[in-house]
Design a protein around this motif. Sequence first.
Motif, PDB file in Angstrom:
ATOM      1  N   ALA A  88      21.528  22.125  60.362  1.00 11.80           N
ATOM      2  CA  ALA A  88      20.885  21.336  61.420  1.00 11.80           C
ATOM      3  C   ALA A  88      19.527  20.851  60.929  1.00 11.80           C
ATOM      4  CB  ALA A  88      20.722  22.169  62.689  1.00 11.80           C
ATOM      5  N   TYR A  89      19.251  19.580  61.170  1.00 11.54           N
ATOM      6  CA  TYR A  89      17.977  18.964  60.783  1.00 11.54           C
ATOM      7  C   TYR A  89      17.186  18.672  62.066  1.00 11.54           C
ATOM      8  CZ  TYR A  89      20.544  18.212  56.418  1.00 11.54           C
ATOM      9  OH  TYR A  89      21.291  18.388  55.276  1.00 11.54           O
ATOM     10  N   HIS A  90      15.950  19.148  62.099  1.00 16.69           N
ATOM     11  CA  HIS A  90      15.139  19.004  63.299  1.00 16.69           C
ATOM     12  C   HIS A  90      13.931  18.107  63.010  1.00 16.69           C
ATOM     13  CE1 HIS A  90      17.501  22.327  65.016  1.00 16.69           C
ATOM     14  NE2 HIS A  90      17.350  22.919  63.833  1.00 16.69           N
ATOM     15  N   TYR A  91      13.789  17.061  63.808  1.00 17.03           N
ATOM     16  CA  TYR A  91      12.716  16.080  63.619  1.00 17.03           C
ATOM     17  C   TYR A  91      11.847  15.996  64.876  1.00 17.03           C
ATOM     18  CZ  TYR A  91      15.965  14.402  59.983  1.00 17.03           C
ATOM     19  OH  TYR A  91      16.828  14.317  58.904  1.00 17.03           O
ATOM     20  N   THR A 101      12.054  14.473  70.287  1.00 18.08           N
ATOM     21  CA  THR A 101      12.610  15.311  69.219  1.00 18.08           C
ATOM     22  C   THR A 101      14.010  14.774  68.919  1.00 18.08           C
ATOM     23  OG1 THR A 101      13.555  16.918  70.780  1.00 18.08           O
ATOM     24  CG2 THR A 101      11.321  17.355  69.946  1.00 18.08           C
ATOM     25  N   ASP A 102      14.443  15.005  67.688  1.00 16.70           N
ATOM     26  CA  ASP A 102      15.755  14.544  67.271  1.00 16.70           C
ATOM     27  C   ASP A 102      16.413  15.670  66.486  1.00 16.70           C
ATOM     28  OD1 ASP A 102      18.005  13.203  66.542  1.00 16.70           O
ATOM     29  OD2 ASP A 102      17.016  11.616  65.409  1.00 16.70           O
ATOM     30  N   ASP A 103      17.543  16.153  66.978  1.00 12.97           N
ATOM     31  CA  ASP A 103      18.256  17.255  66.329  1.00 12.97           C
ATOM     32  C   ASP A 103      19.616  16.765  65.847  1.00 12.97           C
ATOM     33  OD1 ASP A 103      16.339  19.505  66.980  1.00 12.97           O
ATOM     34  OD2 ASP A 103      16.803  18.800  69.011  1.00 12.97           O
TER      35      ASP A 103
END
Length: 269
Positions: A88-91, A101-103
């Motif tokens: 998972a990439y968390h921005y 936020t963008d997950d």
Amino acid sequence: MIPSSPGITTRVEMTLRKLAPALLLLGAVLLAGCGGSSGGSGSTSTASGPPSASSLAPIHGTYSPRIEPANFVKAIDNRFWPLRPGTAYHYIGVRGTTPQTDDEVVTHMKKMILGIRSTVVRDTVSERGVPVERTFDWYAQDKQGNVWYMGELSLEKKNGKFAKASDSWQSGVNGAQPGIIMPADPRPGDAYRQEFYPPGEALDQARVLRLDGSASVPLGTYHGVLVTSERSPLEPQTEQKYYAPGLGEVAERVVKGHHEQFQLTRVTH
């Protein structure tokens, strides 16, 4: 037997002596040609390498990419776009003046598209902890290492509930065609289609700007970064994206149009 004539013999010898250099040169050319045929063919193949993204997914002319299921592999391990299931990439970022936020989660799910088992990535954009956009993106990698964008199910909030957006598309349905989301061998100047679905106005395309970029984000500082410019001919904005080798996208920002940017804060498995 016909007796030989000294005069005739002399003329023949003189003619042969005159032709000798030309015959030797011709022989050398033929030998070089034969020797270069095998080696030349190999060197041409090595020099040209695999087809570029520009030739596989051209942005001009009639678009009909050649997709063969047998040319695709199970895992997506492109160095600039590795999609390992469970990652998972968390921005964190901002759109306009609103913090978001963008997950992005690489799921274990697969979707069969054009006879190809495509990896499903769930992308959720939230504001103040509440999801406002959700997309299921479908990707597949060919044997050369190109990652193809096979389609997306895009959901947007309407009256408090998620509903299918008009820009959702799937390769092979209603004229939609896959594009390349990440080339196997990015080359500065390469321009390629990322998606092609005119009815839903999904016509994104990208251009490789450089391979020696740098990016500093909350997760760290990266060098040897791939930088691309992405836009749609139907929209006025242009954004740049930054990809770190072995990791994936670490940042993106709109450079022309409204204010929007995101940076990678953490990666979980």
